[in-house]
Scaffold this motif. Structure first.
Motif, PDB file in Angstrom:
ATOM      1  N   TYR A  43       0.828  -1.199   0.000  1.00  0.00           N
ATOM      2  CA  TYR A  43       0.000   0.000   0.000  1.00  0.00           C
ATOM      3  C   TYR A  43       0.869   1.259   0.000  1.00  0.00           C
ATOM      4  N   LEU A  44       1.921   1.242   0.802  1.00  0.00           N
ATOM      5  CA  LEU A  44       2.799   2.412   0.863  1.00  0.00           C
ATOM      6  C   LEU A  44       3.587   2.570  -0.426  1.00  0.00           C
ATOM      7  N   ALA A  45       3.932   1.448  -1.066  1.00  0.00           N
ATOM      8  CA  ALA A  45       4.630   1.519  -2.354  1.00  0.00           C
ATOM      9  C   ALA A  45       3.754   2.184  -3.406  1.00  0.00           C
ATOM     10  N   LEU A  46       2.467   1.851  -3.429  1.00  0.00           N
ATOM     11  CA  LEU A  46       1.567   2.473  -4.399  1.00  0.00           C
ATOM     12  C   LEU A  46       1.265   3.923  -4.019  1.00  0.00           C
ATOM     13  N   TRP A  47       1.141   4.198  -2.727  1.00  0.00           N
ATOM     14  CA  TRP A  47       0.920   5.583  -2.304  1.00  0.00           C
ATOM     15  C   TRP A  47       2.046   6.494  -2.796  1.00  0.00           C
ATOM     16  N   ALA A  48       3.272   6.015  -2.750  1.00  0.00           N
ATOM     17  CA  ALA A  48       4.422   6.834  -3.155  1.00  0.00           C
ATOM     18  C   ALA A  48       4.480   7.039  -4.662  1.00  0.00           C
ATOM     19  N   ARG A  49       3.725   6.240  -5.421  1.00  0.00           N
ATOM     20  CA  ARG A  49       3.887   6.228  -6.874  1.00  0.00           C
ATOM     21  C   ARG A  49       2.666   6.706  -7.662  1.00  0.00           C
ATOM     22  N   LEU A  50       1.489   6.703  -7.047  1.00  0.00           N
ATOM     23  CA  LEU A  50       0.264   6.955  -7.800  1.00  0.00           C
ATOM     24  C   LEU A  50      -0.452   8.218  -7.315  1.00  0.00           C
ATOM     25  N   LYS A  51      -1.116   8.884  -8.255  1.00  0.00           N
ATOM     26  CA  LYS A  51      -1.978  10.003  -7.908  1.00  0.00           C
ATOM     27  C   LYS A  51      -3.281   9.459  -7.320  1.00  0.00           C
ATOM     28  N   PHE A  53      -4.189   7.656  -4.911  1.00  0.00           N
ATOM     29  CA  PHE A  53      -4.320   6.258  -4.521  1.00  0.00           C
ATOM     30  C   PHE A  53      -5.040   6.158  -3.187  1.00  0.00           C
ATOM     31  N   ALA A  54      -6.019   5.261  -3.123  1.00  0.00           N
ATOM     32  CA  ALA A  54      -6.725   4.954  -1.880  1.00  0.00           C
ATOM     33  C   ALA A  54      -6.455   3.514  -1.504  1.00  0.00           C
ATOM     34  N   ALA A  55      -6.276   3.253  -0.227  1.00  0.00           N
ATOM     35  CA  ALA A  55      -5.947   1.901   0.218  1.00  0.00           C
ATOM     36  C   ALA A  55      -6.982   0.882  -0.250  1.00  0.00           C
ATOM     37  N   GLU A  56      -8.233   1.302  -0.311  1.00  0.00           N
ATOM     38  CA  GLU A  56      -9.291   0.391  -0.751  1.00  0.00           C
ATOM     39  C   GLU A  56      -9.073  -0.103  -2.179  1.00  0.00           C
ATOM     40  N   ASP A  57      -8.350   0.678  -2.981  1.00  0.00           N
ATOM     41  CA  ASP A  57      -8.103   0.273  -4.366  1.00  0.00           C
ATOM     42  C   ASP A  57      -7.377  -1.070  -4.422  1.00  0.00           C
ATOM     43  N   LEU A  58      -6.351  -1.221  -3.611  1.00  0.00           N
ATOM     44  CA  LEU A  58      -5.602  -2.483  -3.596  1.00  0.00           C
ATOM     45  C   LEU A  58      -6.359  -3.556  -2.827  1.00  0.00           C
ATOM     46  N   SER A  59      -6.982  -3.192  -1.711  1.00  0.00           N
ATOM     47  CA  SER A  59      -7.750  -4.180  -0.951  1.00  0.00           C
ATOM     48  C   SER A  59      -8.829  -4.823  -1.815  1.00  0.00           C
ATOM     49  N   THR A  60      -9.507  -4.022  -2.611  1.00  0.00           N
ATOM     50  CA  THR A  60     -10.560  -4.548  -3.479  1.00  0.00           C
ATOM     51  C   THR A  60      -9.994  -5.505  -4.517  1.00  0.00           C
ATOM     52  N   LEU A  61      -8.842  -5.174  -5.062  1.00  0.00           N
ATOM     53  CA  LEU A  61      -8.210  -6.063  -6.043  1.00  0.00           C
ATOM     54  C   LEU A  61      -7.860  -7.410  -5.433  1.00  0.00           C
ATOM     55  N   ILE A  62      -7.381  -7.388  -4.191  1.00  0.00           N
ATOM     56  CA  ILE A  62      -7.043  -8.646  -3.513  1.00  0.00           C
ATOM     57  C   ILE A  62      -8.309  -9.425  -3.186  1.00  0.00           C
ATOM     58  N   ASP A  63      -9.309  -8.728  -2.678  1.00  0.00           N
ATOM     59  CA  ASP A  63     -10.551  -9.392  -2.281  1.00  0.00           C
ATOM     60  C   ASP A  63     -11.286  -9.982  -3.495  1.00  0.00           C
ATOM     61  N   ASN A  64     -11.192  -9.299  -4.632  1.00  0.00           N
ATOM     62  CA  ASN A  64     -11.884  -9.744  -5.847  1.00  0.00           C
ATOM     63  C   ASN A  64     -11.023 -10.649  -6.735  1.00  0.00           C
ATOM     64  N   ARG A  65      -9.850 -11.036  -6.243  1.00  0.00           N
ATOM     65  CA  ARG A  65      -8.980 -12.007  -6.916  1.00  0.00           C
ATOM     66  C   ARG A  65      -8.392 -11.497  -8.232  1.00  0.00           C
ATOM     67  N   HIS A  66      -8.134 -10.189  -8.279  1.00  0.00           N
ATOM     68  CA  HIS A  66      -7.412  -9.616  -9.411  1.00  0.00           C
ATOM     69  C   HIS A  66      -5.921  -9.481  -9.100  1.00  0.00           C
TER      70      HIS A  66
END
Length: 364
Positions: A43-51, A53-66
């Protein structure tokens, strides 16, 4: 290609010259996965790199098996896109198999083991539902009573691509890593055919220009010189300041100007772990300040594209604090940028806490 130009090129493709306006899934794929042995660093790696970015963005990808969390490069847990998971794991499977014969803690339990039988037993156990390694141990011991159960569970993890299923890795939730096979998790067959050429090209897209040894340090594989030779005619080459041959994709970004902005990286950030020669971003004399003797890699502070210090976050009651330790005196403009970045990071980590302090100190 001097170290400064080399750093700019790598930072550009790592989205560290400027934050990228892409989705979390696009970023995970482009970055060839994220270091994920602990739940929070991706999450911190994406926060440092993306405009935006919300933590839910990655959590949803993990939860939805993407996005899945599984052992891949260097035998370390990575967060990988589903499109990459099988190819990356299949290509580095030899690392896991080598570990089964050399791991000092489990070698005795696995010597002479019928690995096909062990893998099949592991598949059958998790087919009924994900299990932690602790839960696997007594069940595997029933199948192989003359073997140490800890070694058997370790063997299953090495033989099969095992996904750490949610809530492990979800923002603010996590939990013990329960495992199932990648195939069961996705509900489809997976192709684990090794594709080292494709892996090297993906590595260069995310971390190049790079040497053969750099690619080996990132992947954990050996003998990649053969792969680079096969690819040579489709790549371009440079010489580093110390004369090392570097390979790159012809159309990859290599900015000839620009000052990299201040960034605070994630713990265990991939950009610190993906080259044998880290001099493009980390001066040798500071390595021991960022890489601790017990295996922790601190959140690094980047200034003008180089590691200029490290940070630590703490909370007390209703306040959050980021303490940055710098290796050398910095101009007031840099200090102000670090403070802004630190407050932004604290807001991301602790949005409900209104008191956020940033302190800076010099390494003594």
């Amino acid at each position: 290609m001097n170290d400064r130009a080399l750093a700019r090129a790598t930072l550009a493709r790592q989205y560290l010259m400027e934050r990228a306006d892409v989705s979390a899934l696009e970023a995970v794929s482009h970055l060839a996965g994220l270091q994920a042995q602990a739940p929070v660093p991706p999450y911190l790696a994406l926060w440092a790199r993306l405009k935006n970015f919300a933590a839910e963005d990655l959590s949803t990808l993990i939860d939805n098996r993407h996005v899945v969390r599984l052992v891949a490069m260097r035998g370390t847990v990575f967060a990988l896109s589903v499109a990459d998971a099988a190819t990356f794991r299949g290509t580095v499977q030899s690392i896991m198999e080598r570990d089964l014969h050399t791991n000092a803690a489990h070698r005795a339990a696995l010597t002479g083991m019928d690995f096909e039988a062990l893998a099949q037993a592991g598949r059958e156990l998790v087919s009924a539902g994900p299990l932690t390694q602790m839960q696997m141990r007594p069940l595997l011991a029933e199948c192989f009573p003359d073997r140490a159960p800890e070694g058997l569970a370790h063997g299953v993890r090495g033989l099969l691509p095992m996904v750490q299923v949610p809530p492990r890795g979800l923002w603010g939730r996590s939990g013990a890593p329960a495992l199932t096979t990648l195939e069961d998790w996705l509900g489809t067959e997976v192709d684990l055919t090794p594709r080292p050429d494709a892996l090297v090209l993906r590595y260069l897209a995310a971390f190049g220009p790079a040497s053969v040894k750099d690619a080996q340090a990132w992947s954990g594989l050996t003998r990649l010189g053969e792969v680079f030779e096969r690819l040579r005619l489709s790549l371009i080459t440079f010489k580093s300041e110390n004369g090392t041959e570097l390979f790159d994709l012809p159309d990859a970004p290599r900015p000839d100007s620009g000052t990299p902005p201040v960034r605070i990286l994630a713990p265990f950030d991939n950009i610190l772990l993906s080259h044998a020669d880290r001099s493009r971003i980390l001066d040798k004399q500071y390595r021991s300040q960022v890489f601790t003797v017990n295996g922790i890699i601190k959140p690094a502070v980047l200034v003008r594209g180089k590691v200029a210090g490290f940070a630590a976050v703490s909370t007390t009651g209703e306040s959050a604090r980021l303490a940055a330790t710098l290796f050398a005196q910095q101009p007031k403009t840099v200090i102000a940028a670090i403070e802004r970045e630190g407050r932004s990071l604290l807001k991301f980590l602790h949005p409900a806490i209104s008191t956020r302090d940033v302190s800076l100190d010099r390494l003594t």
